[in-house]
Scaffold this active site. Structure first.
Site: not given
Ligand code: MIC
Ligand code: SF4
Length: 647
Positions: A63-64, A118, A378, A540, A542
């Site tokens: 999905d990302h 995530d 965010r 996140s 990550r």
């Molecule tokens: C985010 O919202 O920052 C992400 C991208 O979903 C990350 C995961 C990632 O960096 O792959 C998260 O929230 O953990």
């Molecule tokens: Fe995707 Fe992370 Fe954004 Fe949620 S916060 S929509 S999981 S990138």
């Protein structure tokens, strides 16, 4: 007498006892990964040498990054599909929807434990799961049936009274909590919702709140499972998954927050932190260049339906680029069937795929210095893809109003608010779109493209000698996010399974010289230190924000305090998380300083003195458990587990 969180913890406890701050090990029922974290997680699972996942269900969502701008991204997706099929996971192809929305609709169960690679995994707390975000390696181990370890959290009761009125929505409840407690205000906590206000909120509304508990730094957020939960599961065709769950009468909590829902007004988090919350009325008059509606926080059927109702028969401001991404193909199908997509299209909205999209900078960047109003969670600086983009976080109805007016306006001028929609009794199923593992998995071949680089093996801590000579490669302030450490966006996301390549981008938006400095230290056989103030690594899950610095030779992070998931990721890759014993000592350690760390004095939970060049002795402590300490000594969790399995 137990509260709801204690009940689920007790049901899943495999080690430790429910004493605040001590380490507990939990049996994990379900796991999820997404494409950006999934390639590493499934590679790490593969490295454990097991032939099958050991959970009730393990989902692999894509999905990302679904833009597929060159071979890298589709190769990763193919790897994820074949790895899930090989090891008995369930695969969700690109475009099916956002992991958290899909999980809520299709798989989350009241009372279950879920660990996801995530940070917004706690979304499933809206249905009564105890759901936690973790790094990919921690999730790989949970897939292998290993317990998941956390410090026993503080349990905060959030007592909801009254009901939402006018234009206030679920998003405003969590924005209010962020306003009160800040992005550090939930570290080490589970937020358990209770009180008469709970019954007035639908499951998707509850999920908006639990989703953004991640921005408080919380371990998890959870709602009881009641009649509303049952109705939601019934409409999803999953009534059998329902069970009642609530706290015992008179159960105790560590802290309490009270929120009167009827007193809430539409709110917005201003650039560049989710806790910079003010009433929308205060922003009236500010021109809005872009509106984005969607993300795992606000992309449910009811969110989208409200937006389409507000926009029906009207035109969004032509100067305001309005992007809409529904959370799942189920939501999309419902909108299409009910003619609501037409309202959005005719109003001038752009329809994006059911994916994270602009939330992670995967397209949809705002114009230079542009004000972008988003229903996301965010708004860290630069995350949108435009360095000086001004991102505001709001509810879907506030976003729809901003799109119509091309500016923030006072909610008092919006007229009568539409009723909050109910879910139909039954909704179209998209279950057939998931790829379930075949009966015979022996013939499945895992397909990998050239972007998938084999895992690096890190040496044990002993290789740094008795006294680690280390250099402070960077010194940072408060609330450094993983987006600062390891930026995302379509181009960099495509490198998630290639650590040497992605490492070139560490801290690039903060300090373009960081990588060169770190490499210089590493390449002459030295060790690097990152110095930071409070809440280092928030945001996140990550693990690349730990793994890539480790690849660049970082062996120590010395901070005032650390975010939970990032701290675990540091340990997972053998980086020592040290804390200033006296917070004021942070001021005395400067970039470029040489630090001598007497490794023989490093003991779990201990304090020791490090010698800082030009300053002298500085007391540092750690809050490592013995198990975490051993992981660091082994050079990381994968080494430790492999060795245990071999034994
Ligand atoms: C985010 O919202 O920052 C992400 C991208 O979903 C990350 C995961 C990632 O960096 O792959 C998260 O929230 O953990
Ligand atoms: Fe995707 Fe992370 Fe954004 Fe949620 S916060 S929509 S999981 S990138």
């Amino acid at each position: 007498m137990k509260n709801l969180t204690q009940k689920i913890l007790a049901d899943h406890l495999v080690s430790g006892c429910l004493e605040k701050g001590t380490e507990i090990g939990l049996h994990i029922d379900q796991t999820l990964t997404q494409d950006a974290t999934g390639t590493m997680a499934w590679l790490q699972f593969e490295a454990l040498g097991l032939d099958s996942v050991k959970t009730d269900i393990s989902l692999s969502y894509v999905d990302h990054n679904t833009l597929q701008m060159n071979f890298r991204n589709p190769d990763d997706h193919r790897f994820l599909r074949t790895a899930a099929q090989k090891f008995g996971g369930v695969f969700s192809p690109a475009g099916t929807g956002i992991c958290h929305q899909l999980h809520l609709e299709n798989f989350a169960r009241p009372g279950a434990t879920l660990v996801g690679a995530d940070s917004h995994t706690p979304t499933a707390g809206g249905i009564g799961s105890l759901a936690m975000g973790a790094g990919g390696l921690s999730v790989a181990l949970a897939m292998a049936g290993e317990p998941y370890f956390i410090p026993m959290p503080k349990i905060v009761r959030v007592f909801l009274e009254g009901s939402l009125r006018g234009w206030a929505s679920a998003k405003d409840i969590i924005l209010e909590l962020l306003r009160r407690r800040t992005v550090k205000g939930g570290v080490g906590c589970v937020f358990e919702y209770a009180g008469p206000g709970v019954a007035t909120l639908s499951v998707p509304e509850r999920a908006t709140i639990t989703n953004m508990g991640a921005e408080l730094g919380a371990t998890a957020s959870i709602f009881p499972s009641d009649g509303v939960t049952r109705a939601f599961l019934t409409s999803m065709g999953r009534e059998a998954d329902w069970k009642e769950l609530k706290a015992d009468e008179g159960a105790s909590y560590d802290e309490e927050e009270r929120i009167d829902l009827s007193a809430l007004v539409p709110m917005a988090a201003q650039p560049h932190m989710p806790d910079r919350v003010v009433p929308v009325a205060q922003l009236a008059g500010l021109k809005v260049e872009q509106v984005c509606i969607g993300s795992c926080t606000n992309s449910s059927y009811s969110d989208m339906r409200l937006v389409s109702e507000i926009l029906a028969g009207r035109r969004v401001c032509p100067e305001t680029d309005t992007l809409v991404s529904p959370g799942s193909k189920q939501v999309l199908t419902m909108l299409a069937r009910e003619g609501r997509l037409e309202s959005l299209i005719e109003a001038g909205c752009r329809l994006l795929e059911c994916s994270c999209g602009p939330c992670i900078g995967s397209g949809g960047a705002p114009v230079s210095r542009g004000v972008s109003v988003r229903t996301f969670n965010r708004n860290f600086e630069g995350r949108s893809g435009t360095r000086d983009g001004q991102i505001y976080l709001v509810s879907p109805v506030t976003a729809a109003q901003a799109a119509l007016h091309g500016a923030f306006t006072d909610p008092a001028e919006w007229g009568e608010a539409p009723a909050r929609p109910e879910l139909p009794e039954s909704v179209p199923s998209i279950r057939h779109l998931f790829v379930f593992p075949p009966e015979d998995r022996s013939r499945v071949e895992i397909l990998r493209g050239p972007n998938i680089v084999p895992l690096e093996t890190f040496p044990p801590l002993s290789d740094a000698g008795d006294v680690m000579e280390a250099d402070v490669v960077i010194r940072l302030g408060d609330d450094i996010t993983t987006d600062h450490i390891m930026p995302a966006g379509a181009a960099i996301l495509a490198l998630r399974s290639n650590i040497p390549a992605i490492s070139e981008h560490v801290f690039e938006r903060v300090d373009a010289e960081f990588v060169a400095r770190a490499k210089a230290v590493r390449d002459r056989g030295g060790c690097g230190v990152i110095v930071a103030a409070d809440n280092y690594g928030q945001g996140s899950s990550r693990e690349h924000a730990a793994l890539a610095p480790r690849h660049l030779g970082i062996r120590v992070v010395l901070a005032r305090s650390l975010a939970r998931i990032h701290r675990a990721n540091l340990i997972n890759f053998g980086i020592i998380p040290l804390l200033f014993a006296k917070t004021e000592d942070y001021e005395s350690v400067s970039q470029g300083a040489r630090i001598r760390v007497p490794l023989k004095d490093l003991v779990p939970g201990g304090t020791m003195n490090v010698d800082v060049e030009g300053v002298g002795s500085v007391a540092v402590r750690n809050d490592l458990s013995s198990a975490e300490f051993n992981v660091i000594c082994e050079g990381g969790l994968l080494n430790a587990v492999r060795r245990r399995i071999a034994r």
